[in-house]
Design a protein around this motif. Structure first.
Motif, PDB file in Angstrom:
ATOM      1  N   LYS A 160       0.832  -1.216   0.000  1.00 34.40           N
ATOM      2  CA  LYS A 160       0.000   0.000   0.000  1.00 34.40           C
ATOM      3  C   LYS A 160       0.863   1.262   0.000  1.00 34.40           C
ATOM      4  CE  LYS A 160      -3.792  -2.319   0.225  1.00 34.40           C
ATOM      5  NZ  LYS A 160      -4.560  -2.556  -0.964  1.00 34.40           N
ATOM      6  N   GLN A 161       2.189   1.090  -0.105  1.00 35.34           N
ATOM      7  CA  GLN A 161       3.069   2.245  -0.039  1.00 35.34           C
ATOM      8  C   GLN A 161       3.350   2.844  -1.409  1.00 35.34           C
ATOM      9  OE1 GLN A 161       6.410   0.860   2.218  1.00 35.34           O
ATOM     10  NE2 GLN A 161       5.153   0.391   3.979  1.00 35.34           N
ATOM     11  N   ASP A 162       2.916   2.180  -2.476  1.00 38.86           N
ATOM     12  CA  ASP A 162       3.102   2.743  -3.810  1.00 38.86           C
ATOM     13  C   ASP A 162       2.205   3.962  -3.958  1.00 38.86           C
ATOM     14  OD1 ASP A 162       4.865   0.788  -4.519  1.00 38.86           O
ATOM     15  OD2 ASP A 162       3.447  -0.369  -5.717  1.00 38.86           O
ATOM     16  N   ASN A 163       2.762   5.025  -4.523  1.00 39.76           N
ATOM     17  CA  ASN A 163       1.935   6.196  -4.775  1.00 39.76           C
ATOM     18  C   ASN A 163       1.182   5.990  -6.086  1.00 39.76           C
ATOM     19  OD1 ASN A 163       3.666   6.853  -6.921  1.00 39.76           O
ATOM     20  ND2 ASN A 163       4.866   8.249  -5.666  1.00 39.76           N
ATOM     21  N   ALA A 164       0.307   6.910  -6.409  1.00 33.41           N
ATOM     22  CA  ALA A 164      -0.549   6.771  -7.590  1.00 33.41           C
ATOM     23  C   ALA A 164       0.275   6.680  -8.866  1.00 33.41           C
ATOM     24  CB  ALA A 164      -1.531   7.935  -7.661  1.00 33.41           C
ATOM     25  N   THR A 165       1.336   7.451  -8.971  1.00 37.84           N
ATOM     26  CA  THR A 165       2.155   7.439 -10.178  1.00 37.84           C
ATOM     27  C   THR A 165       2.830   6.086 -10.346  1.00 37.84           C
ATOM     28  OG1 THR A 165       2.526   9.811  -9.910  1.00 37.84           O
ATOM     29  CG2 THR A 165       3.972   8.646 -11.434  1.00 37.84           C
ATOM     30  N   GLU A 166       3.320   5.529  -9.253  1.00 40.90           N
ATOM     31  CA  GLU A 166       3.945   4.205  -9.293  1.00 40.90           C
ATOM     32  C   GLU A 166       2.930   3.144  -9.724  1.00 40.90           C
ATOM     33  OE1 GLU A 166       7.037   1.398  -8.890  1.00 40.90           O
ATOM     34  OE2 GLU A 166       7.180   3.566  -8.719  1.00 40.90           O
ATOM     35  N   LEU A 167       1.718   3.232  -9.180  1.00 42.40           N
ATOM     36  CA  LEU A 167       0.671   2.284  -9.562  1.00 42.40           C
ATOM     37  C   LEU A 167       0.296   2.433 -11.033  1.00 42.40           C
ATOM     38  CD1 LEU A 167      -1.695   2.303  -6.454  1.00 42.40           C
ATOM     39  CD2 LEU A 167      -0.347   0.376  -7.319  1.00 42.40           C
ATOM     40  N   LEU A 168       0.214   3.666 -11.515  1.00 41.96           N
ATOM     41  CA  LEU A 168      -0.097   3.891 -12.934  1.00 41.96           C
ATOM     42  C   LEU A 168       0.993   3.293 -13.820  1.00 41.96           C
ATOM     43  CD1 LEU A 168      -1.397   7.571 -12.915  1.00 41.96           C
ATOM     44  CD2 LEU A 168      -2.744   5.499 -13.242  1.00 41.96           C
ATOM     45  N   CYS A 169       2.224   3.445 -13.396  1.00 36.61           N
ATOM     46  CA  CYS A 169       3.348   2.922 -14.166  1.00 36.61           C
ATOM     47  C   CYS A 169       3.287   1.392 -14.227  1.00 36.61           C
ATOM     48  CB  CYS A 169       4.657   3.398 -13.555  1.00 36.61           C
ATOM     49  SG  CYS A 169       6.087   3.142 -14.610  1.00 36.61           S
ATOM     50  N   LYS A 170       3.064   0.767 -13.085  1.00 35.43           N
ATOM     51  CA  LYS A 170       2.956  -0.691 -13.044  1.00 35.43           C
ATOM     52  C   LYS A 170       1.725  -1.165 -13.817  1.00 35.43           C
ATOM     53  CE  LYS A 170       5.405  -1.395  -8.691  1.00 35.43           C
ATOM     54  NZ  LYS A 170       5.295  -1.855  -7.292  1.00 35.43           N
ATOM     55  N   ALA A 171       0.636  -0.421 -13.704  1.00 37.35           N
ATOM     56  CA  ALA A 171      -0.590  -0.791 -14.415  1.00 37.35           C
ATOM     57  C   ALA A 171      -0.386  -0.734 -15.924  1.00 37.35           C
ATOM     58  CB  ALA A 171      -1.734   0.124 -14.000  1.00 37.35           C
ATOM     59  N   SER A 172       0.424   0.215 -16.389  1.00 37.19           N
ATOM     60  CA  SER A 172       0.688   0.292 -17.823  1.00 37.19           C
ATOM     61  C   SER A 172       1.410  -0.966 -18.309  1.00 37.19           C
ATOM     62  CB  SER A 172       1.499   1.550 -18.165  1.00 37.19           C
ATOM     63  OG  SER A 172       2.826   1.440 -17.713  1.00 37.19           O
ATOM     64  N   THR A 173       2.313  -1.494 -17.487  1.00 44.05           N
ATOM     65  CA  THR A 173       3.038  -2.716 -17.838  1.00 44.05           C
ATOM     66  C   THR A 173       2.086  -3.910 -17.888  1.00 44.05           C
ATOM     67  OG1 THR A 173       5.043  -1.856 -16.804  1.00 44.05           O
ATOM     68  CG2 THR A 173       4.951  -4.226 -17.166  1.00 44.05           C
ATOM     69  N   VAL A 174       1.217  -4.022 -16.889  1.00 42.17           N
ATOM     70  CA  VAL A 174       0.264  -5.133 -16.849  1.00 42.17           C
ATOM     71  C   VAL A 174      -0.733  -5.010 -18.007  1.00 42.17           C
ATOM     72  CG1 VAL A 174      -1.534  -6.258 -15.479  1.00 42.17           C
ATOM     73  CG2 VAL A 174       0.547  -5.444 -14.366  1.00 42.17           C
ATOM     74  N   ALA A 175      -1.170  -3.797 -18.318  1.00 40.85           N
ATOM     75  CA  ALA A 175      -2.096  -3.593 -19.439  1.00 40.85           C
ATOM     76  C   ALA A 175      -1.453  -4.030 -20.749  1.00 40.85           C
ATOM     77  CB  ALA A 175      -2.527  -2.129 -19.513  1.00 40.85           C
ATOM     78  N   LEU A 176      -0.189  -3.725 -20.911  1.00 40.90           N
ATOM     79  CA  LEU A 176       0.521  -4.125 -22.124  1.00 40.90           C
ATOM     80  C   LEU A 176       0.590  -5.649 -22.230  1.00 40.90           C
ATOM     81  CD1 LEU A 176       2.031  -3.041 -24.590  1.00 40.90           C
ATOM     82  CD2 LEU A 176       4.128  -3.150 -23.249  1.00 40.90           C
ATOM     83  N   GLU A 177       0.815  -6.309 -21.097  1.00 41.75           N
ATOM     84  CA  GLU A 177       0.871  -7.769 -21.088  1.00 41.75           C
ATOM     85  C   GLU A 177      -0.489  -8.396 -21.403  1.00 41.75           C
ATOM     86  OE1 GLU A 177       2.360  -8.650 -17.191  1.00 41.75           O
ATOM     87  OE2 GLU A 177       4.381  -7.935 -17.664  1.00 41.75           O
ATOM     88  N   GLY A 178      -1.575  -7.706 -21.050  1.00 40.20           N
ATOM     89  CA  GLY A 178      -2.922  -8.245 -21.262  1.00 40.20           C
ATOM     90  C   GLY A 178      -3.544  -7.883 -22.588  1.00 40.20           C
ATOM     91  N   ARG A 179      -2.810  -7.203 -23.444  1.00 47.45           N
ATOM     92  CA  ARG A 179      -3.400  -6.750 -24.710  1.00 47.45           C
ATOM     93  C   ARG A 179      -3.762  -7.898 -25.647  1.00 47.45           C
ATOM     94  NH1 ARG A 179       2.163  -5.419 -25.861  1.00 47.45           N
ATOM     95  NH2 ARG A 179       2.782  -6.489 -27.765  1.00 47.45           N
ATOM     96  N   SER A 180      -3.221  -9.090 -25.400  1.00 46.72           N
ATOM     97  CA  SER A 180      -3.614 -10.232 -26.232  1.00 46.72           C
ATOM     98  C   SER A 180      -5.072 -10.616 -25.974  1.00 46.72           C
ATOM     99  CB  SER A 180      -2.695 -11.425 -25.965  1.00 46.72           C
ATOM    100  OG  SER A 180      -2.826 -11.852 -24.623  1.00 46.72           O
ATOM    101  N   CYS A 181      -5.591 -10.247 -24.828  1.00 50.62           N
ATOM    102  CA  CYS A 181      -6.982 -10.531 -24.492  1.00 50.62           C
ATOM    103  C   CYS A 181      -7.900  -9.436 -25.017  1.00 50.62           C
ATOM    104  CB  CYS A 181      -7.132 -10.657 -22.978  1.00 50.62           C
ATOM    105  SG  CYS A 181      -8.816 -11.005 -22.440  1.00 50.62           S
TER     106      CYS A 181
END
Length: 135
Positions: free
Chosen positions: A61-82
């Motif tokens: 829970k210590q990640d700030n919003a920018t860090e979460l957005l950055c990580k979310a962009s990576t996960v979104a890229l990985e899920g683009r096959s779906c």
């Protein structure tokens, strides 16, 4: 010129200037577009919605919003096959990260660990983006 006409012209000039300053900053456009895309994706039934992705919202829970957005962009890229739309969300998130911080280099590393379904990840991301839009 009479006084009422001068007042009217001044009012119109000030109204025109105010309209430009009240326009939405570019980041909110990316944020709103991402929220809309996620809303559509969450309403779509696909067989790969149960696909496992890294759960960036669990535990730390210590990640700030920018860090979460950055990580979310990576996960979104990985899920683009779906979902092909996840590539657009990925690009929007990258833009948001780059405008919020010069420290985060994309793509952000996402540590392997807890996983969740793509559907739950999208729901959590949708909530995060809605929170950011309210701020």
């Amino acid at each position: 010129m009479s006084v009422p006409v001068q007042v009217l012209l001044t009012f119109l000039a000030l109204s025109a200037c105010r309209g430009h300053s009240a326009s939405l900053p570019p980041t909110s456009t990316f944020l709103k577009e991402s929220i809309q895309l996620l809303g559509k994706l969450l309403g779509t039934e696909v067989s790969c919605a149960e696909m496992n992705v890294t759960d960036i919202f669990a535990g730390n829970k210590q990640d700030n919003a920018t860090e979460l957005l950055c990580k979310a962009s990576t996960v979104a890229l990985e899920g683009r096959s779906c979902h092909k739309q996840l590539e657009g969300i990925h690009l929007n998130l990258l833009h948001l990260v780059q405008t919020r911080s010069s420290v985060h280099k994309v793509p952000c590393p996402v540590a392997a660990g807890n996983t969740t379904s793509l559907k739950h990840f999208l729901q959590d991301l949708h909530r995060l983006l809605q929170q950011l839009a309210k701020e």
